[in-house]
Scaffold this motif. Structure first.
Motif, mmCIF file in Angstrom:
data_model
loop_
_atom_site.group_PDB
_atom_site.id
_atom_site.type_symbol
_atom_site.label_atom_id
_atom_site.label_comp_id
_atom_site.label_asym_id
_atom_site.label_seq_id
_atom_site.Cartn_x
_atom_site.Cartn_y
_atom_site.Cartn_z
ATOM 1 N N ARG A 34 0.537 3.332 -9.247
ATOM 2 C CA ARG A 34 -0.676 3.197 -8.060
ATOM 3 C C ARG A 34 -2.077 3.231 -8.772
ATOM 4 O O ARG A 34 -2.708 2.852 -8.388
ATOM 5 C CB ARG A 34 -0.458 4.729 -8.220
ATOM 6 N N LEU A 90 -2.829 -0.476 -9.192
ATOM 7 C CA LEU A 90 -2.847 -1.114 -7.243
ATOM 8 C C LEU A 90 -4.107 -0.146 -6.910
ATOM 9 O O LEU A 90 -5.376 -0.629 -6.428
ATOM 10 C CB LEU A 90 -1.826 -0.021 -7.110
ATOM 11 N N MET A 132 -6.389 -2.689 -8.289
ATOM 12 C CA MET A 132 -6.941 -4.062 -7.932
ATOM 13 C C MET A 132 -7.618 -3.945 -6.027
ATOM 14 O O MET A 132 -8.375 -4.604 -6.113
ATOM 15 C CB MET A 132 -5.340 -4.439 -7.876
ATOM 16 N N ARG A 133 -7.075 -2.669 -5.453
ATOM 17 C CA ARG A 133 -8.042 -2.587 -3.968
ATOM 18 C C ARG A 133 -9.542 -2.432 -4.771
ATOM 19 O O ARG A 133 -10.104 -3.181 -3.696
ATOM 20 C CB ARG A 133 -7.202 -1.068 -3.654
ATOM 21 N N LEU A 164 -3.894 -10.337 0.560
ATOM 22 C CA LEU A 164 -3.629 -10.052 -1.011
ATOM 23 C C LEU A 164 -4.267 -8.627 -0.513
ATOM 24 O O LEU A 164 -3.091 -6.989 -0.799
ATOM 25 C CB LEU A 164 -5.511 -10.403 -1.906
ATOM 26 N N THR A 165 -4.950 -7.986 0.726
ATOM 27 C CA THR A 165 -4.428 -6.366 0.777
ATOM 28 C C THR A 165 -3.391 -6.538 1.413
ATOM 29 O O THR A 165 -2.482 -5.329 0.973
ATOM 30 C CB THR A 165 -5.931 -6.198 1.923
ATOM 31 N N ASP A 185 -0.748 -7.098 0.660
ATOM 32 C CA ASP A 185 0.775 -7.001 -0.839
ATOM 33 C C ASP A 185 0.722 -6.232 -1.549
ATOM 34 O O ASP A 185 1.356 -5.418 -1.691
ATOM 35 C CB ASP A 185 -0.093 -8.067 -1.750
ATOM 36 N N ILE A 186 -0.826 -5.517 -1.554
ATOM 37 C CA ILE A 186 -1.454 -4.308 -1.759
ATOM 38 C C ILE A 186 -0.944 -3.489 -1.391
ATOM 39 O O ILE A 186 0.325 -1.962 -1.832
ATOM 40 C CB ILE A 186 -2.626 -3.648 -2.195
ATOM 41 N N ASP A 187 -1.178 -3.642 0.144
ATOM 42 C CA ASP A 187 -0.288 -1.722 0.963
ATOM 43 C C ASP A 187 1.735 -2.197 1.411
ATOM 44 O O ASP A 187 1.847 -1.125 1.188
ATOM 45 C CB ASP A 187 -0.799 -2.824 2.744
ATOM 46 N N ILE A 245 3.062 -3.114 -1.629
ATOM 47 C CA ILE A 245 3.484 -2.812 -2.997
ATOM 48 C C ILE A 245 3.567 -1.045 -2.833
ATOM 49 O O ILE A 245 4.427 -0.153 -3.669
ATOM 50 C CB ILE A 245 2.911 -2.871 -3.435
ATOM 51 N N GLU A 246 2.094 -0.449 -2.675
ATOM 52 C CA GLU A 246 1.743 0.885 -2.225
ATOM 53 C C GLU A 246 3.547 1.461 -1.358
ATOM 54 O O GLU A 246 3.850 2.385 -2.008
ATOM 55 C CB GLU A 246 0.235 1.461 -1.974
#
Length: 406
Positions: free
Chosen positions: A203, A206, A209-210, A228-229, A231-233, A235-236
């Motif tokens: 986390r 992440l 990255m955000r 990208l947003t 993808d990050i969501d 993964i979280e």
């Protein structure tokens, strides 16, 4: 385990008794039924007289009055033994001329020795029972200890030491069980450490990255920034689902199933998803005022169901609660394509649909929901929504409070 021991012990006793009785019946069936008489030689020698060398007399057949059945046996050549008085015994046999009877007597027989057959049989069966008990009790004792250890291990996994004696009949089984307990505890510990690693080590990057994405967002294509947003969501969300899965799988959090208000619970859920209303029409409604459930675990379950519905819904999502005849139902319905024919596969942990090209899926989320439903002594039911035409997922369990309400 004690019941199985008593059952086996009774079976052995009955089997041995049946075998002994069968041999007795066979011996009696094949025994010789002809009568034979044994006379004490000492008695004959002591009654010897020179004038009467033997105590055998010869009398006329008519002088002896006998019942018809004994008379018939005598005429057939049988020897009769009759006790006249006291211990004096007389033997009668038909002479060769058929008109006289040979009488031997009196013969004084010693009184028969008293033998208590009942005590002998009781002692025999008691000895047999003790032998059977001595042979089978250690096995059931060790099995009982192993059973208690397994129950304790199921409630609280921990490495179990070897407590079974090396010469026990179940020693190989106990040794394997102890070895497996060590492996399972090591695996659980590794799983917990992996969960902590995901929580702290995944986390944090992440978040960086955000933050970096927000800085460079004006300099890149909006489509790439949106991708990208997302993808990050994803993964979280996967990390959050895995942490929930780890806690529920190893029962780190005990359920607190008290009576809770549906008004407050549904209002909190509606507030969390109010920001999605412009895009999706998420409707919350309920029937009933109170229900028994764990609010933390049930919140996790409902959130997983709503998030799964949001991936596939077109416009409508309905979240409802119904209480009928002591049975509670939390249902989440959507107007998406549904998942007919994939119910069992989708509720398996880490199972994903091979036909899906994106990162969406029901696997881990539905497994968590199923786990929470099981802990509430209920079930997760998958079907097609009659109202919206898409998927319908319902958590169903019995409520102790509503079951008492007339």
């Amino acid at each position: 385990m004690k019941f199985q021991f008593y059952r086996l012990f009774a079976f052995l006793l009955l089997s041995c008794g049946l075998v002994i009785w069968s041999f007795g019946e066979l011996a009696e069936h094949f025994a010789d039924d002809k009568y034979s008489y044994q006379i004490d030689v000492d008695d004959l020698l002591q009654t010897y007289d020179e004038q009467k060398p033997t105590n055998i007399k010869r009398v006329a057949r008519d002088s002896l009055s006998l019942p018809d059945n004994l008379q018939t046996l005598l005429l057939l050549g049988e020897t009769l033994a009759l006790r006249h008085s006291g211990d004096e015994l007389y033997y009668y046999h038909l002479d060769k001329d058929k008109s006289h009877i040979l009488v031997l007597g009196p013969v004084v027989t010693p009184p028969p020795k008293e033998t208590n057959t009942s005590l002998i049989l009781l002692g025999f069966y008691s000895s047999l029972s003790l032998v059977a008990l001595w042979l089978i009790w250690p096995v059931f004792r060790d099995l009982h200890h192993l059973q208690q250890a397994a129950i304790h291990f199921g409630k609280s996994p921990q490495k179990l030491p070897m407590q079974t004696h090396r010469h026990s009949a179940i020693y190989p089984l106990a040794k394997v069980f102890s070895s497996v307990s060590h492996q399972i505890v090591d695996f659980v510990q590794m799983h917990k450490e992996l969960s902590r690693t995901i929580s702290h080590e995944v986390r944090t990057p992440l978040a960086r990255m955000r933050f970096a994405l927000e800085i460079i967002r004006p300099q890149i294509d909006p489509n790439y920034a949106q991708r990208l947003t997302e993808d990050i969501d994803d993964i979280e969300q996967l990390a959050a689902n895995y942490l929930s899965f780890a806690r529920l799988e190893h029962k780190e959090e005990a359920l607190n199933q008290d009576s809770h208000s549906l008004d407050g619970f549904m209002d909190k859920m509606a507030q969390k998803y109010a920001i999605y209303q412009p895009k999706l029409n998420i409707v919350f409604y309920h029937q009933g005022q109170q229900a028994h459930f764990d609010p933390v675990a049930m919140t996790i379950a409902i959130q997983n169901l709503i998030q799964n519905a949001m991936r596939f819904a077109s416009h409508e999502i309905h979240v409802s609660f119904q209480q009928r005849a002591g049975q509670n139902r939390f249902c989440v319905e959507d107007d998406g394509p549904g998942f007919e024919g994939k119910g069992k596969k989708l509720m398996t942990a880490f199972e994903r649909d091979a036909q899906q090209s994106d990162n969406s899926g029901y696997g881990l989320g539905l497994y968590i929901v199923k786990k929470i439903a099981t802990w509430h002594y209920g079930k997760l039911e998958l079907s097609r929504s009659e109202k919206l035409g898409g998927a319908s997922l319902c958590i169903i369990w019995n409520d102790s409070l509503s079951a008492k309400t007339p």
